[in-house]
Motif scaffolding. Structure first.
Motif, PDB file in Angstrom:
ATOM      1  N   ASN A 292       0.982  -1.158  -0.013  1.00 17.77           N
ATOM      2  CA  ASN A 292       0.082  -0.227  -0.025  1.00 17.77           C
ATOM      3  C   ASN A 292       0.949   1.246  -0.077  1.00 17.77           C
ATOM      4  O   ASN A 292       0.506   2.271   0.541  1.00 17.77           O
ATOM      5  CB  ASN A 292      -0.851   0.223   1.353  1.00 17.77           C
ATOM      6  CG  ASN A 292      -2.307   0.623   0.870  1.00 17.77           C
ATOM      7  OD1 ASN A 292      -2.813   0.268  -0.399  1.00 17.77           O
ATOM      8  ND2 ASN A 292      -3.074   1.321   1.830  1.00 17.77           N
TER       9      ASN A 292
ATOM     10  N   SER B  97       2.242   3.456  -5.435  1.00 23.77           N
ATOM     11  CA  SER B  97       1.317   2.739  -6.517  1.00 23.77           C
ATOM     12  C   SER B  97       1.415   1.460  -6.254  1.00 23.77           C
ATOM     13  O   SER B  97       0.727   0.690  -7.064  1.00 23.77           O
ATOM     14  CB  SER B  97       1.820   2.944  -7.997  1.00 23.77           C
ATOM     15  OG  SER B  97       3.128   2.677  -8.150  1.00 23.77           O
TER      16      SER B  97
ATOM     17  N   VAL C 232      -0.150  -1.236  -4.403  1.00 23.80           N
ATOM     18  CA  VAL C 232      -1.252  -1.393  -3.550  1.00 23.80           C
ATOM     19  C   VAL C 232      -1.044  -2.984  -2.889  1.00 23.80           C
ATOM     20  O   VAL C 232      -1.161  -3.063  -1.627  1.00 23.80           O
ATOM     21  CB  VAL C 232      -2.706  -1.741  -4.500  1.00 23.80           C
ATOM     22  CG1 VAL C 232      -4.028  -1.864  -3.587  1.00 23.80           C
ATOM     23  CG2 VAL C 232      -2.930  -0.622  -5.309  1.00 23.80           C
TER      24      VAL C 232
ATOM     25  N   CYS D 193      -0.678   4.970  -0.590  1.00 23.91           N
ATOM     26  CA  CYS D 193      -1.270   4.636  -1.954  1.00 23.91           C
ATOM     27  C   CYS D 193      -2.840   5.384  -2.015  1.00 23.91           C
ATOM     28  O   CYS D 193      -3.690   5.045  -0.887  1.00 23.91           O
ATOM     29  CB  CYS D 193      -1.558   3.256  -2.317  1.00 23.91           C
ATOM     30  SG  CYS D 193      -2.429   2.827  -3.977  1.00 23.91           S
TER      31      CYS D 193
ATOM     32  N   GLY E 253      -5.667   2.706  -2.267  1.00 19.56           N
ATOM     33  CA  GLY E 253      -5.253   1.415  -1.964  1.00 19.56           C
ATOM     34  C   GLY E 253      -6.228   0.752  -0.766  1.00 19.56           C
ATOM     35  O   GLY E 253      -7.428   1.398  -0.637  1.00 19.56           O
TER      36      GLY E 253
ATOM     37  N   GLY F 194      -2.712  -1.668  -9.089  1.00 16.96           N
ATOM     38  CA  GLY F 194      -1.643  -0.929  -8.830  1.00 16.96           C
ATOM     39  C   GLY F 194      -0.445  -1.351  -9.756  1.00 16.96           C
ATOM     40  O   GLY F 194      -0.672  -2.248 -10.768  1.00 16.96           O
TER      41      GLY F 194
END
Length: 375
Positions: A9, A12, A14, A79, A82, A340
């Motif tokens: 998380n 980018s 996730v 994120c 996320g 992600g």
């Protein structure tokens, strides 16, 4: 040396994403690109623009930021789309044969930090919110008033004088201190103050010795007066002056080529990594450099630096080569929308040692090739 990085998380990335810097069974470049202690001397991250390559480097450099900045904005690393309001980063190092694992978790809702550090699987440092505990041998340090923006590991390092009673932690601190994160400015040049600052503090004799060993055509001077080939330079203030060995006219920094500026600002960091174990982390490596020079910098680092690592992003596809990086050093990064960013080492695709990795990448065999529609 950094053995493994895990991001969850974070920016980018996730889902929990692992980056492995231990070698596989490939025999390619084993005498140069693998350290004497058995770890990869860094890695290359490739992929389309906005795939998450830079975010990997930010994950590696996050640890440097935690030590060099007393307070940072942790939320900016979370994120945006996320899972939940927390992120976690885990680093695994080998320091003088000791296995060190350090995990930091940030909870955005209450702005709390969690930390855990293990040496050879033994927990020596824990932190939850404002409470922290460090145990080194028979010594225990407890802190119940930790700042919410500062990691306990940093506080403990200062409190103990960089862990004199723990060679493993002391070595980790030295490794982090000797590491640097470099990114290009809008013109594609690394900060020119790097070479000026180096010259002011250390002079340029060592740089010129290494440039000579590198077989580079230039030497550098830090001076307010220089001459050569009938041309004379004079200034009230000292400046970096470039001179070709083959045609030694004094060329002041603002007249020098962008590529030469970028290379000479990078080179002192390469020297530092050769002489002191640490990491050189470079975003957009190769900007303004000729492809052959970019390759030579990597070759030189791998040959000369034994206990240091270089981590780079680059769009120079000539670096995707078994003559520059091993397949287990090249990491393909792609972006998959709500899922992600994700990564895969080229060694996972099991290419043969004799295959042309650059051609394979450009033909789409490793996935992650940009797809731009015709205009």
């Amino acid at each position: 040396m950094l053995k493994k990085l895990v991001l969850t998380n974070f920016l980018s990335f996730v889902n929990r994403t692992e980056f492995d810097f231990t070698p596989t069974k490939y025999g390619i470049l084993s005498n140069t690109n693998i350290s004497s202690t058995g770890f990869l001397k860094g890695g290359l991250f490739i992929g389309p623009n906005a795939s998450g390559k830079t975010n990997v480097l930010k994950g590696i450099a996050f640890l440097l930021t935690l030590f060099k900045d007393e307070k940072i904005n942790y939320t900016k690393y979370l994120c945006l789309w996320g899972k939940g309001a927390s992120f976690e980063v885990t680093y695994s190092f080998d320091i003088a044969g000791n296995d060190i694992e350090y995990t930091i978790t940030y909870f955005a809702n209450n702005r709390k930090l969690e930390e855990k550090l293990l040496i050879n699987q033994e927990e020596v440092l824990t932190r939850l919110g404002s409470e922290g505990k460090l145990t080194i041998g028979t010594q225990t340090i407890v802190n119940s008033n930790l700042d919410s923006g500062t990691i306990f590991l940093r506080t403990a390092a200062f409190a103990t004088g960089n862990f004199p009673d723990s060679p493993a932690l002391r070595g980790l601190m030295e490794f982090i201190t000797n590491s640097v994160y470099l990114s290009s400015d809008s013109s594609g040049i690394l900060a020119t103050k790097d070479i000026e600052g180096y010259a002011e503090s250390n002079g340029l004799d060592k740089v010129n010795e290494y440039l000579n060993d590198f077989n580079y055509d230039f030497t550098l001077e830090y001076t307010n007066e220089s001459q050569g080939e009938g041309i004379r330079f004079k200034s009230d203030d000292k400046q970096i002056v470039y001179k070709r060995k083959s045609f030694p006219i004094p060329m002041v920094q603002y007249l020098e080529s962008q590529g030469n500026l970028s290379f000479t600002c990078l080179f002192p960091h390469i020297i530092d990594a050769i002489e002191n174990p640490g990491m050189v982390i470079i975003d957009e490596f190769g900007n303004s450099l000729h492809n052959g020079l970019a390759e030579k910098v990597i070759h030189y680092f791998m040959k000369k630096a034994d206990q240091s690592q270089i981590f780079i992003t680059s769009h120079c596809t000539n670096l995707i080569s078994n003559s520059v990086f091993r397949p287990d050093q090249i990491n393909r990064v792609i972006f998959e929308g709500r899922l992600g960013s994700s990564t895969k080492r080229l060694s996972d695709f099991k290419p043969r040692e004799a295959q042309n990795l650059e051609k394979m990448y450009l033909s789409g065999m490793f996935e992650g090739l940009p797809n731009y529609d015709e205009i």
